[in-house]
Design a protein around this motif. Structure first.
Motif, PDB file in Angstrom:
ATOM      1  N   GLN A  50      -0.239  -7.439   1.455  1.00  0.00           N
ATOM      2  CA  GLN A  50       0.749  -6.458   1.014  1.00  0.00           C
ATOM      3  C   GLN A  50       0.528  -6.112  -0.466  1.00  0.00           C
ATOM      4  O   GLN A  50       0.685  -4.972  -0.862  1.00  0.00           O
ATOM      5  N   SER A  54       0.197  -2.255  -0.640  1.00  0.00           N
ATOM      6  CA  SER A  54       1.500  -1.574  -0.576  1.00  0.00           C
ATOM      7  C   SER A  54       1.609  -0.414  -1.564  1.00  0.00           C
ATOM      8  O   SER A  54       2.382   0.505  -1.358  1.00  0.00           O
ATOM      9  N   ASP A  57       4.782   1.911  -2.171  1.00  0.00           N
ATOM     10  CA  ASP A  57       5.762   1.843  -1.084  1.00  0.00           C
ATOM     11  C   ASP A  57       6.709   0.669  -1.364  1.00  0.00           C
ATOM     12  O   ASP A  57       6.301  -0.490  -1.306  1.00  0.00           O
ATOM     13  N   TYR A  61      10.842  -0.851   5.304  1.00  0.00           N
ATOM     14  CA  TYR A  61      10.093  -0.552   6.518  1.00  0.00           C
ATOM     15  C   TYR A  61       8.622  -0.993   6.391  1.00  0.00           C
ATOM     16  O   TYR A  61       8.136  -1.766   7.217  1.00  0.00           O
ATOM     17  N   THR A  62       7.954  -0.526   5.378  1.00  0.00           N
ATOM     18  CA  THR A  62       6.533  -0.878   5.235  1.00  0.00           C
ATOM     19  C   THR A  62       6.157  -1.344   3.824  1.00  0.00           C
ATOM     20  O   THR A  62       4.988  -1.609   3.556  1.00  0.00           O
ATOM     21  N   CYS A 107      14.297   2.902   4.627  1.00  0.00           N
ATOM     22  CA  CYS A 107      13.306   3.762   3.970  1.00  0.00           C
ATOM     23  C   CYS A 107      13.787   4.368   2.656  1.00  0.00           C
ATOM     24  O   CYS A 107      13.059   5.156   2.056  1.00  0.00           O
ATOM     25  N   GLY A 321       4.280  -6.323  15.400  1.00  0.00           N
ATOM     26  CA  GLY A 321       5.347  -5.987  14.450  1.00  0.00           C
ATOM     27  C   GLY A 321       6.716  -5.846  15.076  1.00  0.00           C
ATOM     28  O   GLY A 321       6.946  -6.156  16.242  1.00  0.00           O
ATOM     29  N   ASP A 368      -1.082   0.835  10.716  1.00  0.00           N
ATOM     30  CA  ASP A 368      -1.338   1.470   9.416  1.00  0.00           C
ATOM     31  C   ASP A 368      -1.011   0.521   8.266  1.00  0.00           C
ATOM     32  O   ASP A 368      -1.700   0.485   7.266  1.00  0.00           O
ATOM     33  N   ARG A 369       0.100  -0.190   8.406  1.00  0.00           N
ATOM     34  CA  ARG A 369       0.520  -1.123   7.351  1.00  0.00           C
ATOM     35  C   ARG A 369       0.535  -2.519   7.946  1.00  0.00           C
ATOM     36  O   ARG A 369       1.579  -3.020   8.358  1.00  0.00           O
ATOM     37  N   SER A 372       3.108  -5.364   6.739  1.00  0.00           N
ATOM     38  CA  SER A 372       4.479  -4.985   6.396  1.00  0.00           C
ATOM     39  C   SER A 372       5.502  -5.576   7.349  1.00  0.00           C
ATOM     40  O   SER A 372       5.177  -6.113   8.402  1.00  0.00           O
ATOM     41  N   GLU A 375       5.840  -2.918  10.579  1.00  0.00           N
ATOM     42  CA  GLU A 375       4.651  -2.625  11.373  1.00  0.00           C
ATOM     43  C   GLU A 375       3.704  -3.809  11.506  1.00  0.00           C
ATOM     44  O   GLU A 375       2.813  -3.795  12.343  1.00  0.00           O
TER      45      GLU A 375
END
Ligand SMILES: [Zn+2]
Length: 400
Positions: A50, A54, A57, A61-62, A107, A321, A368-369, A372, A375
């Motif tokens: 992360q 990251s 972000d 969420y992610t 988010c 996730g 994608d993440r 996180s 996800e």
């Protein structure tokens, strides 16, 4: 076979065949030992990954605040304040970069503000706690403005702000946020749903859309909104339950497919996604809450049908996730177990936990993440920690 999930390799529950719990209600020592042994390695991967990925972000969420929420959770599960220091480290970047763009828990700014308030509260830093709480409440007017294009769903809309308010009240105390604000936000959600229903001349007294679609599921859809309304103790939400929420839940529940799954949006007839965000693993919470509030057995029967399809099709190729992975799907069983006390659901949650412990070995796609909370691996770690004490487990950023 469905190309979105792996065939469930586990035999289904047979009574008395396995010991699931210790006499004190905690998870059986065998699997508990495996989870405890795996967590440090998982956390290291999450932190390293992360940190490098990251970027900017800061979301739950992610982004970085999701890792803070994970550590806050671990501090509670293991009664270890050492994790609070980690939670503080991971929430501070988000507090320094409030965007004033979005106001939800998952988010938006409400995520770092609500998690920050609780972390500071646990650390006894009252001034910092109060600063977070006042900034959190200052988002209220944006949430209450019914003329804006703010949606009502959980990820980006009013239900996600409502959750943040309830989160701090649960973790700090009811005094943390003015009850009137909670009530007004619940009322705004109800009014918004009534307005769309009227505009569409719908037989459902409440209706909601996001990005031009009538989504059904927990993340963007009506099931998630109704669930939050049913869970909110406020005059406005309680008053809306019998005449508005119940018939709207009934409108939605009729969409259940023969498989037990739900469509992702109204008018969509394909039975594809078995995710918390879209499908039975999210809709099941609406049904469980409706059963608890309205005491009608049919809701529970339909929730059980959701649980069946999650068991059959819930080990997703998308990964481990929370939002659209095996851990998020496992939470449905934990919640059903709390509601029914039926060990079949605990057994299924345990099997999904075993699946998550073998992360990386099934050939899942990389999200994608990948590290996180919603996800990736942080979510699997959150779920595994919750399985240790099934009676206290709660789906993060959704249940309380
Ligand atoms: Zn998802």
């Amino acid at each position: 076979m469905d190309e979105r999930c792996f065939p469930n390799p586990y035999a289904d529950y047979s009574a008395g065949s396995v010991q699931l719990l210790e006499p004190d209600g905690k998870l059986h020592a065998g699997l508990a030992g495996r989870i405890r042994a795996a967590l440090p390695g998982l956390l290291k991967q999450v932190e390293d990954g992360q940190r490098s990925e990251s970027g900017h972000d800061y979301s739950i969420y992610t982004g970085s605040t999701g890792i803070s929420l994970l550590y806050l959770h671990l501090a509670q599960v293991f009664k270890d304040d050492g994790y609070l220091k980690k939670a503080l480290d991971w929430v501070q970047p988000g507090l320094k970069h409030l965007k004033r763009k979005r106001l939800t828990f998952l988010c938006g700014d409400a995520g770092p503000l609500a998690v920050g308030a609780v972390v500071y509260h646990r650390l006894g830093l009252k001034e910092a706690q109060d600063s977070c709480l006042s900034k959190l409440q200052a988002l209220g007017p944006d949430a209450l403005n019914l003329r804006s294009d703010l949606p009502d769903e959980l990820l980006y809309g009013r239900a996600g702000y409502l959750y943040a308010l309830r989160f701090v009240r649960k973790n700090i105390g009811d005094h943390a946020v003015d009850e009137k604000l909670v009530d007004k936000v619940a009322q705004a959600i109800v009014s918004s749903g009534q307005a769309l229903s009227k505009q569409e001349k719908s037989s459902s007294p409440l209706k909601y859309m996001w990005h031009g679609k009538h989504y059904v599921g927990a993340a963007h859809g009506m099931a998630g909104i109704y669930y939050q309304l049913m869970q909110t103790q406020s005059a406005a939400s309680q008053a809306a339950l019998p005449g508005l929420v119940k018939p709207s839940v009934d409108y939605l529940r009729k969409l259940q497919f023969p498989s037990g799954n739900y469509p992702s949006s109204l008018g969509n007839t394909s039975d594809r996604l078995v995710h918390w965000c879209h499908g039975a693993p999210g809709a099941i919470y609406m049904l469980m809450a409706a059963y608890q509030v309205f005491r009608d057995q049919t809701y529970l029967d339909e929730a059980k049908r959701c649980a069946e399809v999650i068991w059959r099709r819930g080990l997703l190729k998308k990964g481990y996730g929370i939002c659209h992975g095996a851990a998020g799907n496992g939470y449905a069983f934990l919640s059903m177990y709390r509601l029914t006390n039926d060990e079949v659901y605990l057994y299924r949650a345990v099997k999904f936990a075993e699946w998550c412990l073998d992360y990386g070995k099934h050939g899942c796609r990389v999200p994608d993440r990948p590290f996180s909370l919603f996800e990736g691996l942080a979510g699997a770690a959150y779920f595994l920690a919750d399985v240790l004490n099934p009676g206290l487990a709660r789906f993060p950023a959704f249940e309380l």
